[in-house]
Design an enzyme around this catalytic site. Structure first.
Site, PDB file in Angstrom:
ATOM      1  N   HIS A 261      39.731 -60.865 105.328  1.00 36.99           N
ATOM      2  CA  HIS A 261      40.962 -60.481 106.029  1.00 36.99           C
ATOM      3  C   HIS A 261      41.105 -61.176 107.389  1.00 36.99           C
ATOM      4  O   HIS A 261      42.222 -61.389 107.860  1.00 36.99           O
ATOM      5  CB  HIS A 261      41.008 -58.962 106.218  1.00 36.99           C
ATOM      6  CG  HIS A 261      41.070 -58.216 104.916  1.00 36.99           C
ATOM      7  ND1 HIS A 261      40.810 -56.877 104.813  1.00 36.99           N
ATOM      8  CD2 HIS A 261      41.360 -58.638 103.661  1.00 36.99           C
ATOM      9  CE1 HIS A 261      40.938 -56.499 103.558  1.00 36.99           C
ATOM     10  NE2 HIS A 261      41.262 -57.548 102.840  1.00 36.99           N
TER      11      HIS A 261
ATOM     12  N   PHE B 133      34.543 -55.380 101.013  1.00 42.98           N
ATOM     13  CA  PHE B 133      34.065 -56.409 101.952  1.00 42.98           C
ATOM     14  C   PHE B 133      35.187 -57.060 102.745  1.00 42.98           C
ATOM     15  O   PHE B 133      35.121 -58.274 103.047  1.00 42.98           O
ATOM     16  CB  PHE B 133      33.254 -57.472 101.203  1.00 42.98           C
ATOM     17  CG  PHE B 133      32.363 -56.898 100.126  1.00 42.98           C
ATOM     18  CD1 PHE B 133      31.460 -55.894 100.431  1.00 42.98           C
ATOM     19  CD2 PHE B 133      32.461 -57.326  98.815  1.00 42.98           C
ATOM     20  CE1 PHE B 133      30.653 -55.335  99.446  1.00 42.98           C
ATOM     21  CE2 PHE B 133      31.668 -56.780  97.826  1.00 42.98           C
ATOM     22  CZ  PHE B 133      30.765 -55.790  98.135  1.00 42.98           C
ATOM     23  N   CYS B 134      36.212 -56.312 103.100  1.00 50.02           N
ATOM     24  CA  CYS B 134      37.351 -56.869 103.857  1.00 50.02           C
ATOM     25  C   CYS B 134      37.924 -58.098 103.163  1.00 50.02           C
ATOM     26  O   CYS B 134      38.349 -59.063 103.834  1.00 50.02           O
ATOM     27  CB  CYS B 134      36.957 -57.202 105.291  1.00 50.02           C
ATOM     28  SG  CYS B 134      36.512 -55.764 106.253  1.00 50.02           S
ATOM     29  N   ALA B 135      37.910 -58.060 101.833  1.00 49.21           N
ATOM     30  CA  ALA B 135      38.493 -59.164 101.056  1.00 49.21           C
ATOM     31  C   ALA B 135      39.158 -58.523  99.837  1.00 49.21           C
ATOM     32  O   ALA B 135      38.819 -58.817  98.691  1.00 49.21           O
ATOM     33  CB  ALA B 135      37.417 -60.156 100.648  1.00 49.21           C
TER      34      ALA B 135
END
Ligand code: PLP
Length: 430
Positions: free
Chosen positions: A142, A379-381
């Protein structure tokens, strides 16, 4: 009582700019906390198996030593006539040169200390020329996916050549300034992206490229000049330097023209009826008192890795990650996430799912019963993890469609890796 004798050993600025650390092949340094013990079910204490380096790596001993050595003379930077202030300023500016050399940046590239990678990508986003279109893959973290005002999003490519082809086609269709943003090593799969080929394509279309190197630099040497990259961003806390600094390195012009990131003391030449801002990107975007110890720590990590030499580091990491991956592959119901297949080169990161268990359940068992620290989630993805898990897993919104991520680095041991594999095997066999 400490004395301030180190000042004489701080080289003159001009010499520093040329200084490149020499690879001497020293032993791999130790990390702090290698002997940490943690409680597990039943109250026993076990040695902590930290397999969460991709989130934040432990502190290297030479990093801690450099910070400890700098503390007695800690003082203001860029504003004090006192000896300690001059010394601290010299150390801060030396850190810039060390980081520049670490990534093989061009002599005239700006090196701006930030809080982390997210801060660095946001800083560049604020400095883009008006109307810039950013091209970004849905596989990004992100931090590299979200800061852009105007962007074209590309689907996860089926193979590396497809990434280059898709970027080529997207950039060809854009008028005006353009920026390609890509992560060098995925924080989800660890897979390496073809950044040299992507840089080439970007430049053929008159675009620039920003490489998010947060997960690459702790594992592999990066040479910005050889790869012809325009900008690179990374974080100290993933590079064994958890003191709150990150960095943005790259071409000066956009950064010199961009609106000052923070407005305040240090960024201005003078304030009267009009405000005259610094043109140099470093003071322009580093207003206020910077994170001096963070910068010193980051530079100490760069020095320590360079002095150790990449061959030894990569060899040990590849041995351990191969053992981890083959161990997990031998367990029925465990599926490793991968975009480009088993054989594609990757850094020390493995994400996986375990049939019949949510990622949170697996992570909690690993921690509570075996003293193993891993990450679970997306995982911020989010778009990438959603893509890798597929619709069959229910998408990202149902609270279960997540993965477990194990990641290694300096200080990881075979015992840690084997403990994880056996713990997952035990769980599956319950
Ligand atoms: C590839 C990648 N980019 C960017 C970031 C953001 O780093 P930070 O949280 O230090 O800003 C991360 C952190 O996980 C990452 O893995």
């Amino acid at each position: 009582m400490s004395t301030l004798t180190i000042f004489s050993s701080v080289p003159a600025r001009a010499a520093e700019a040329e200084a490149v650390p020499v690879a001497t092949g020293r032993p791999i340094p130790a990390v702090l906390g290698a002997d940490l013990e943690v409680p597990v079910k039943g109250g026993r204490l076990v040695g902590y198996a930290n397999l969460d380096y991709a989130a934040s790596a432990p502190c290297l001993e030479p990093v801690s030593a450099a910070v400890t050595a700098a503390l007695p003379a800690y003082s203001s930077v860029h504003r004090g006539a006192g000896y300690a202030s001059q010394l601290t300023t010299a150390r801060y500016e030396q850190a810039r040169h060390t980081v520049r050399a670490f990534v093989g940046a061009r002599p005239d590239d700006a090196v701006i200390f930030t809080r982390n990678t997210t801060d660095a990508t946001n800083l560049l986003a604020r400095c883009l020329p008006a109307g810039t279109t950013t091209v970004v893959f849905d596989t990004e973290h992100h931090a590299s996916l979200l800061p852009w005002e105007k962007s074209v999003r590309l689907a996860p490519p089926a193979f590396p050549g497809e990434a280059v082809r898709a970027a080529d086609a997207a950039l060809a269709g854009i008028d005006g300034p353009k920026l390609l943003v890509v992560t060098a090593a995925s924080n989800v799969t660890g897979e390496l992206w073809p950044i040299a080929a992507l840089a080439h394509v970007a430049h053929r279309h008159g675009a620039r490229i920003l490489v998010d190197a947060a997960q690459l630099v702790p594992h592999r040497r990066l040479n910005l000049t050889a790869l012809d990259l325009d900008y690179v961003a990374f974080s100290g806390h993933k590079l064994y330097a958890p003191f709150g600094a990150g960095v943005l390195i790259g071409r000066r012009d956009w950064l010199a023209d961009g609106e000052p990131y923070l407005k305040g003391g240090g960024a201005v030449r003078s304030v009267g009826d009009d405000t005259e801002w610094h043109d140099d990107p470093e003071p322009r975007h580093e207003a206020g008192t910077p994170n001096v110890l963070g910068a010193i720590a980051l530079a100490a990590a760069c020095d320590a890795l360079t002095a150790t030499g990449w061959t030894a580091l990569v060899r040990e990491e590849e041995r351990l990650i191969a053992r981890l991956r083959s161990g997990l592959a031998s367990i029925e119901g465990v599926r490793e996430l991968s975009l480009w297949g088993d054989d594609h080169p990757r850094v020390g990161i493995v994400s996986f799912t375990v049939a019949g268990y949510s990622a949170r359940e697996v992570a909690e068992v690993l921690s509570g019963e075996y003293g193993i620290g891993v990450r679970d989630g997306k995982f911020c993805a989010h778009p990438f993890v959603r893509h890798l898990l597929g619709e069959a897993d229910g998408g990202c919104e149902d609270g279960t469609a997540s993965a477990v991520r194990a990641s290694i680095g300096i200080g990881s041991t075979q015992e840690h890796v084997d403990r994880l594999v056996e713990a997952v095997r035990d769980l599956v066999n319950r």
